[in-house]
Design an enzyme around this catalytic site. Sequence first.
Site, PDB file in Angstrom:
ATOM      1  N   PHE A 165       2.122   3.549  -3.407  1.00  0.00           N
ATOM      2  CA  PHE A 165       2.230   4.347  -2.181  1.00  0.00           C
ATOM      3  C   PHE A 165       3.560   5.079  -2.063  1.00  0.00           C
ATOM      4  CE2 PHE A 165       4.620   0.696  -0.617  1.00  0.00           C
ATOM      5  CZ  PHE A 165       5.577   1.314   0.180  1.00  0.00           C
ATOM      6  N   LYS A 189      -5.868   7.514  -9.890  1.00  0.00           N
ATOM      7  CA  LYS A 189      -6.282   6.652  -8.771  1.00  0.00           C
ATOM      8  C   LYS A 189      -5.035   6.443  -7.920  1.00  0.00           C
ATOM      9  CE  LYS A 189      -6.413   3.105  -6.907  1.00  0.00           C
ATOM     10  NZ  LYS A 189      -5.816   2.926  -5.542  1.00  0.00           N
ATOM     11  N   CYS A 297      11.435   2.102  -5.681  1.00  0.00           N
ATOM     12  CA  CYS A 297      11.570   1.087  -6.729  1.00  0.00           C
ATOM     13  C   CYS A 297      12.987   1.096  -7.295  1.00  0.00           C
ATOM     14  CB  CYS A 297      10.569   1.333  -7.840  1.00  0.00           C
ATOM     15  SG  CYS A 297      10.876   2.887  -8.674  1.00  0.00           S
ATOM     16  N   GLU A 397      11.355  -9.051  -3.866  1.00  0.00           N
ATOM     17  CA  GLU A 397      11.428  -7.599  -3.670  1.00  0.00           C
ATOM     18  C   GLU A 397      10.948  -7.328  -2.242  1.00  0.00           C
ATOM     19  OE1 GLU A 397       8.576  -4.976  -5.589  1.00  0.00           O
ATOM     20  OE2 GLU A 397      10.072  -3.383  -5.649  1.00  0.00           O
TER      21      GLU A 397
HETATM   22  P1  NAD Z   1       0.648  -2.174  -5.366  1.00  0.00           P
HETATM   23  O1  NAD Z   1       0.828  -2.975  -6.593  1.00  0.00           O
HETATM   24  O2  NAD Z   1       0.168  -2.854  -4.141  1.00  0.00           O
HETATM   25  O3  NAD Z   1      -0.408  -0.975  -5.636  1.00  0.00           O
HETATM   26  C1  NAD Z   1      -0.277  -0.102  -6.726  1.00  0.00           C
HETATM   27  C2  NAD Z   1      -1.661   0.409  -7.102  1.00  0.00           C
HETATM   28  O4  NAD Z   1      -2.484  -0.696  -7.515  1.00  0.00           O
HETATM   29  C3  NAD Z   1      -2.402   1.090  -5.958  1.00  0.00           C
HETATM   30  O5  NAD Z   1      -3.086   2.210  -6.460  1.00  0.00           O
HETATM   31  C4  NAD Z   1      -3.356   0.007  -5.457  1.00  0.00           C
HETATM   32  O6  NAD Z   1      -4.546   0.539  -4.928  1.00  0.00           O
HETATM   33  C5  NAD Z   1      -3.644  -0.804  -6.711  1.00  0.00           C
HETATM   34  N1  NAD Z   1      -3.846  -2.234  -6.452  1.00  0.00           N
HETATM   35  C6  NAD Z   1      -3.278  -2.983  -5.463  1.00  0.00           C
HETATM   36  N2  NAD Z   1      -3.663  -4.268  -5.578  1.00  0.00           N
HETATM   37  C7  NAD Z   1      -4.473  -4.334  -6.651  1.00  0.00           C
HETATM   38  C8  NAD Z   1      -5.188  -5.404  -7.276  1.00  0.00           C
HETATM   39  N3  NAD Z   1      -5.133  -6.657  -6.817  1.00  0.00           N
HETATM   40  N4  NAD Z   1      -5.933  -5.127  -8.364  1.00  0.00           N
HETATM   41  C9  NAD Z   1      -6.002  -3.873  -8.851  1.00  0.00           C
HETATM   42  N5  NAD Z   1      -5.364  -2.827  -8.294  1.00  0.00           N
HETATM   43  C10 NAD Z   1      -4.601  -3.048  -7.210  1.00  0.00           C
HETATM   44  O7  NAD Z   1       2.021  -1.398  -5.099  1.00  0.00           O
HETATM   45  P2  NAD Z   1       2.432  -0.536  -3.817  1.00  0.00           P
HETATM   46  O8  NAD Z   1       2.688  -1.454  -2.676  1.00  0.00           O
HETATM   47  O9  NAD Z   1       1.496   0.599  -3.643  1.00  0.00           O
HETATM   48  O10 NAD Z   1       3.802   0.083  -4.331  1.00  0.00           O
HETATM   49  C11 NAD Z   1       5.042  -0.574  -4.226  1.00  0.00           C
HETATM   50  C12 NAD Z   1       5.382  -1.314  -5.512  1.00  0.00           C
HETATM   51  O11 NAD Z   1       5.427  -0.400  -6.599  1.00  0.00           O
HETATM   52  C13 NAD Z   1       6.759  -1.949  -5.457  1.00  0.00           C
HETATM   53  O12 NAD Z   1       6.696  -3.200  -6.093  1.00  0.00           O
HETATM   54  C14 NAD Z   1       7.632  -0.985  -6.236  1.00  0.00           C
HETATM   55  O13 NAD Z   1       8.780  -1.540  -6.807  1.00  0.00           O
HETATM   56  C15 NAD Z   1       6.666  -0.575  -7.301  1.00  0.00           C
HETATM   57  N6  NAD Z   1       7.066   0.663  -7.919  1.00  0.00           N
HETATM   58  C16 NAD Z   1       7.610   0.582  -9.161  1.00  0.00           C
HETATM   59  C17 NAD Z   1       8.055   1.724  -9.785  1.00  0.00           C
HETATM   60  C18 NAD Z   1       8.640   1.649 -11.161  1.00  0.00           C
HETATM   61  O14 NAD Z   1       8.897   2.685 -11.729  1.00  0.00           O
HETATM   62  N7  NAD Z   1       8.865   0.498 -11.732  1.00  0.00           N
HETATM   63  C19 NAD Z   1       7.941   2.971  -9.146  1.00  0.00           C
HETATM   64  C20 NAD Z   1       7.374   3.021  -7.866  1.00  0.00           C
HETATM   65  C21 NAD Z   1       6.936   1.845  -7.275  1.00  0.00           C
END
Ligand code: NAD
Length: 512
Positions: A165, A189, A297, A397
């Site tokens: 997000f 997605k 992140c 985090e």
């Molecule tokens: P999230 O893991 O909840 O979701 C990421 C994606 O995975 C979304 O598209 C979501 O629909 C999907 N998803 C969520 N739960 C799932 C599951 N159980 N099974 C399969 N798919 C699933 O992450 P978020 O809250 O959207 O984003 C924040 C996180 O992303 C933080 O941990 C942040 O550090 C990380 N992030 C990392 C980077 C990087 O470059 N390392 C960059 C941006 C964000």
Amino acid sequence: MSHDTRATKLVPVSDALPLVSHWIDGKLVEGASARTGEVFDPATGRVTKRVAFASVADVDTAVAAATGAFAAWRSSSLAERTKVLFRFRELLQLRADDLAAIITSEHGKNLGDALGEVTRGLEVVDFACGMPHLLKGSFSEGVSTRVDVYSIRQPLGVAAIISPFNFPAMVPCWFFPIAIGAGNAVIVKPSEKDPSAANWLAELWAEAGLPAGVFNVVHGDKVAVDALLEHPGVRSVSFVGSTPVARYVYETATRAGKRVQALGGAKNHMVVLPDADLDLAADAAVNAGFGSAGERCMAISAVVAVGAVADQLVAKIAERVAGLRVGDGREGADMGPLITRAHLDRVSSYLDSGVDAGAELVVDGRTRDFDGDPEGFWLGPTLFDRVTPDMSLYTDEILGPVLSVVRVDTYDDALTLVNTNPYGNGTAIFTNDGGAARRFQNEVEVGMVGVNVPIPVPVAYYSFGGWKHSLFGDSHAHGLDGVHFFTRTKVVTSRWLDPSHGGVDLGFPQNE
Ligand code: NAD
């Protein structure tokens, strides 16, 4: 084109809220599933849209469209593909403000920050415009008598991109310009929390002349993700999100035989040595800790104060935090709301647990005035001092506007702290000692390092990615890693026959 004009293209649903639909084969598709999710404006707390949640059948439709389009796209000339990329680049630059407005309306970050995200995404498009050069292979003439050897890079097929997000435009842009430029077809997605940016980008691709089916968007939750991870027609998965999901995506998709890069969560430390310019360090800590409400992140969440600097540094940070304006990102605030009420509650809970654990609450974000709708998901910037490594404030985090100061005695203590943390996304050191900085960049076990730079996000022609629990897989995002991830090499050994070399020989080929 204004944001409003595009918004009217959304398909209305029965409860009068617009529905953000999938984009498959060059058009909006409502999909077979009746499941939808709510999309909020975090600054008002109101549901403004619904988003379609794809079923397995919807993912099948998208993969079929992408597979169909791939055949022709991979065969199109580099000149043709590059022309489309350049047109897309020009349109994106021209309309960046429209995309920023969409991001702010669903994510909450302020307009300047949203525009910054678009600009960083655009840099990857710039990089991908150089694809003819990036795809060049190598050629060795005459490796044996009348035998030449050369390598070529070919696209993989259908590439899935699953994004979080917090960067609804930039993170997909880390991957799709390179994937498409290299001749792949993609299925994005996006996060279900801010899904509209991806559809906006899809329309832009269509306008730029990309053939239908090369860029597709399926919206949804775990059902859509799992269908992509298991689908035999999907060749690669680029995932960015939290660590538990990144690990799951990596394990599931590699088991299904796919090439996978899964970027996870982070806990980024900023080490401040006693000789640092403390005003510079305090500015940096505030910018990197509270920009985008800490939902980056690469946000700094732990300031590691070495030696005697802590008292002065904490005072300087607190002074700057007092001047931050919290409010609606459309109205000139420094810091917007959090993404959802559930996330606000989760982040707020760390304020209680931090106090209970004995950390010193220097600035309490719950008491901060904000300039916005009372129903918005507001939390002001929060500063804790005397945080220790056993506290959940430090171990988890938080992904919110909560900055912790950890006091240590020496450089070695600071380094040990950073290196024993399970995450390894970004880190920074603030010092005027070149030797110390040089030692730190060599010894620290983190993928991206800043020297007097608090958010060391690499430019597009380098690669973005962390170490340890911040990345599962071998390839980082964009730069040459990106080109290599979205292509596979083939090595051709060719001989144009001389009649004197004919005849049967069952021996292993040898070079003469
Ligand atoms: P999230 O893991 O909840 O979701 C990421 C994606 O995975 C979304 O598209 C979501 O629909 C999907 N998803 C969520 N739960 C799932 C599951 N159980 N099974 C399969 N798919 C699933 O992450 P978020 O809250 O959207 O984003 C924040 C996180 O992303 C933080 O941990 C942040 O550090 C990380 N992030 C990392 C980077 C990087 O470059 N390392 C960059 C941006 C964000």
